[in-house]
Scaffold this active site. Sequence first.
Site, PDB file in Angstrom:
ATOM      1  N   SER A   1      10.017 -57.186 -11.867  1.00  0.00           N
ATOM      2  CA  SER A   1       9.113 -58.473 -12.469  1.00  0.00           C
ATOM      3  C   SER A   1       7.918 -57.395 -12.815  1.00  0.00           C
ATOM      4  O   SER A   1       6.566 -58.103 -12.676  1.00  0.00           O
ATOM      5  CB  SER A   1       9.014 -59.452 -11.348  1.00  0.00           C
ATOM      6  OG  SER A   1       9.757 -60.322 -11.115  1.00  0.00           O
TER       7      SER A   1
ATOM      8  N   LYS B   1      12.198 -62.631 -17.328  1.00  0.00           N
ATOM      9  CA  LYS B   1      12.026 -62.900 -16.064  1.00  0.00           C
ATOM     10  C   LYS B   1      10.835 -63.947 -16.069  1.00  0.00           C
ATOM     11  O   LYS B   1      10.296 -64.965 -14.980  1.00  0.00           O
ATOM     12  CB  LYS B   1      11.231 -62.020 -16.071  1.00  0.00           C
ATOM     13  CG  LYS B   1      11.190 -62.179 -14.039  1.00  0.00           C
ATOM     14  CD  LYS B   1      12.519 -62.510 -13.129  1.00  0.00           C
ATOM     15  CE  LYS B   1      12.243 -62.096 -11.768  1.00  0.00           C
ATOM     16  NZ  LYS B   1      12.712 -63.340 -10.585  1.00  0.00           N
TER      17      LYS B   1
ATOM     18  N   LYS C   1       1.691 -63.210 -10.249  1.00  0.00           N
ATOM     19  CA  LYS C   1       1.314 -62.277 -11.619  1.00  0.00           C
ATOM     20  C   LYS C   1       2.362 -62.735 -12.944  1.00  0.00           C
ATOM     21  O   LYS C   1       2.685 -62.372 -13.907  1.00  0.00           O
ATOM     22  CB  LYS C   1       2.293 -60.895 -10.883  1.00  0.00           C
ATOM     23  CG  LYS C   1       2.387 -59.902 -11.295  1.00  0.00           C
ATOM     24  CD  LYS C   1       3.804 -59.738 -11.500  1.00  0.00           C
ATOM     25  CE  LYS C   1       4.378 -59.875 -10.323  1.00  0.00           C
ATOM     26  NZ  LYS C   1       5.802 -58.918 -10.542  1.00  0.00           N
TER      27      LYS C   1
HETATM   28  P1  NDP Z   1       7.516 -56.798  -1.056  1.00  0.00           P
HETATM   29  O1  NDP Z   1       5.780 -57.519  -1.599  1.00  0.00           O
HETATM   30  O2  NDP Z   1       8.196 -57.444  -0.486  1.00  0.00           O
HETATM   31  O3  NDP Z   1       7.177 -55.490  -1.628  1.00  0.00           O
HETATM   32  C1  NDP Z   1       6.865 -54.855  -2.207  1.00  0.00           C
HETATM   33  C2  NDP Z   1       7.438 -53.145  -1.959  1.00  0.00           C
HETATM   34  O4  NDP Z   1       5.977 -52.628  -2.610  1.00  0.00           O
HETATM   35  C3  NDP Z   1       7.215 -52.354  -0.828  1.00  0.00           C
HETATM   36  O5  NDP Z   1       8.607 -51.358  -0.601  1.00  0.00           O
HETATM   37  C4  NDP Z   1       5.786 -51.821  -0.926  1.00  0.00           C
HETATM   38  O6  NDP Z   1       5.894 -50.581  -0.125  1.00  0.00           O
HETATM   39  C5  NDP Z   1       5.879 -50.986  -2.401  1.00  0.00           C
HETATM   40  N1  NDP Z   1       4.026 -51.000  -2.936  1.00  0.00           N
HETATM   41  C6  NDP Z   1       3.905 -51.830  -3.035  1.00  0.00           C
HETATM   42  N2  NDP Z   1       2.144 -51.060  -3.531  1.00  0.00           N
HETATM   43  C7  NDP Z   1       2.487 -50.026  -3.540  1.00  0.00           C
HETATM   44  C8  NDP Z   1       1.893 -48.742  -4.417  1.00  0.00           C
HETATM   45  N3  NDP Z   1       0.825 -48.805  -4.762  1.00  0.00           N
HETATM   46  N4  NDP Z   1       3.064 -47.862  -5.015  1.00  0.00           N
HETATM   47  C9  NDP Z   1       4.100 -47.702  -4.431  1.00  0.00           C
HETATM   48  N5  NDP Z   1       4.799 -48.740  -4.095  1.00  0.00           N
HETATM   49  C10 NDP Z   1       4.725 -49.648  -3.449  1.00  0.00           C
HETATM   50  O7  NDP Z   1       7.713 -57.605  -2.812  1.00  0.00           O
HETATM   51  P2  NDP Z   1       9.528 -57.998  -3.002  1.00  0.00           P
HETATM   52  O8  NDP Z   1      10.070 -57.111  -3.090  1.00  0.00           O
HETATM   53  O9  NDP Z   1       9.126 -59.172  -3.145  1.00  0.00           O
HETATM   54  O10 NDP Z   1       8.864 -57.986  -4.558  1.00  0.00           O
HETATM   55  C11 NDP Z   1       9.247 -56.690  -5.806  1.00  0.00           C
HETATM   56  C12 NDP Z   1       9.646 -56.864  -7.219  1.00  0.00           C
HETATM   57  O11 NDP Z   1      11.176 -57.853  -6.643  1.00  0.00           O
HETATM   58  C13 NDP Z   1       8.445 -58.107  -7.278  1.00  0.00           C
HETATM   59  O12 NDP Z   1       7.798 -57.455  -8.898  1.00  0.00           O
HETATM   60  C14 NDP Z   1       8.904 -59.276  -7.386  1.00  0.00           C
HETATM   61  O13 NDP Z   1       8.061 -60.006  -8.554  1.00  0.00           O
HETATM   62  C15 NDP Z   1      10.292 -59.108  -7.989  1.00  0.00           C
HETATM   63  N6  NDP Z   1      11.124 -59.946  -7.000  1.00  0.00           N
HETATM   64  C16 NDP Z   1      11.398 -60.919  -6.013  1.00  0.00           C
HETATM   65  C17 NDP Z   1      11.651 -61.146  -5.642  1.00  0.00           C
HETATM   66  C18 NDP Z   1      11.872 -62.375  -3.965  1.00  0.00           C
HETATM   67  O14 NDP Z   1      12.134 -63.342  -3.631  1.00  0.00           O
HETATM   68  N7  NDP Z   1      10.851 -61.538  -3.523  1.00  0.00           N
HETATM   69  C19 NDP Z   1      12.447 -62.347  -6.053  1.00  0.00           C
HETATM   70  C20 NDP Z   1      12.943 -61.914  -7.362  1.00  0.00           C
HETATM   71  C21 NDP Z   1      11.862 -60.454  -8.148  1.00  0.00           C
HETATM   72  P3  NDP Z   1       5.223 -50.897   1.849  1.00  0.00           P
HETATM   73  O15 NDP Z   1       6.198 -51.574   2.723  1.00  0.00           O
HETATM   74  O16 NDP Z   1       4.486 -49.662   1.610  1.00  0.00           O
HETATM   75  O17 NDP Z   1       4.229 -52.244   0.959  1.00  0.00           O
END
Ligand code: NDP
Length: 295
Positions: A95, A170, A239
């Site tokens: 997102s 979104k 965000k």
């Molecule tokens: P999480 O916080 O659960 O996961 C984030 C992911 O990004 C992890 O794999 C993390 O790795 C990785 N990450 C974080 N920082 C970095 C970085 N600097 N470099 C590389 N990788 C990084 O987030 P979500 O999965 O919940 O959300 C992901 C996206 O999807 C967001 O934009 C969110 O807004 C969107 N979204 C989420 C929903 C939900 O229900 N959760 C619903 C719809 C959209 P690591 O494992 O190392 O921390």
Amino acid sequence: MRVGFLGLGAIGSPMAAHLARRDELMVWNRTASRAQAFAARYGCRAAATPREVASHAQVVLTCLPTSHEVEALLEGADGLEAGLRSGALFVDCTSGDPATSRRIAQRLSRYGVAFADAPVSGGVVGAEAGTLTIMVGADPGTFDRARPVLAAFGKRIEHLGPVGAGHAMKAVNNALIAVNILALGEGLAALVKAGVSARTAVNVLNSSNGRSFVSEVLVPERVLTGSWPRTFRLALLDKDVGIAREFLQETGVDAPVLDLAGKLFSRARAELGDGADHLEAIKLIERQAGVEIRG
Ligand code: NDP
């Protein structure tokens, strides 16, 4: 098809699991142990670097917190850009924000790589079921290429316009979730203080026209039960409201409601921390009102 997926977080992981069942998948995650555990569970390969994923894949998907992390993954000797080949397709399911995505798309086009922003809605439950709504910003040819890939975990896959249009859609959707959480939390706190049962109030709302996804699903499952599961971080919704505010500002639409929702969510993020779930904003309303919305 050779597919790469980067970002095995709360929602990325169940999305990638669908691809693992169908495609020749290679995954990468910042915390490598998560990628290795995923690969062992779903029988796919875990890459040591983003570059390795890009070298493997005809289609690369990302699902990271914001567009800034996506842009940063392009950089460096081990970055995506070092491995991407002309003719590849890059689909960003983060997102994210429209401006950064337009910049990424332009940058990749110099290498003959097509880009689509394809944020998703439906939560972790929808990702597991493969029924996400996906909002795509891309040129029409790129959308046609992205659609069959996204069909692995999406049900409604909509082309909104050029690059950035998916992110804008979104952000507006999630801004509405934020407003609903706050308004419903305030209203329920007052009703409970006035002696109305929280469960009855929610049931009445849900058979009246004030209902929303927040009142029908999120509040009954998380607030009334007091279970507060952590599936979508409050920091991410904060965000999203910020992206929506920027988008409305760019289009010249006044947004006093979203401005206030943004301030309240930023305050909640500061008080509750980055790990809190988005529904926990209601905890602050409960605290101020001196009631618990349970039942
Ligand atoms: P999480 O916080 O659960 O996961 C984030 C992911 O990004 C992890 O794999 C993390 O790795 C990785 N990450 C974080 N920082 C970095 C970085 N600097 N470099 C590389 N990788 C990084 O987030 P979500 O999965 O919940 O959300 C992901 C996206 O999807 C967001 O934009 C969110 O807004 C969107 N979204 C989420 C929903 C939900 O229900 N959760 C619903 C719809 C959209 P690591 O494992 O190392 O921390």
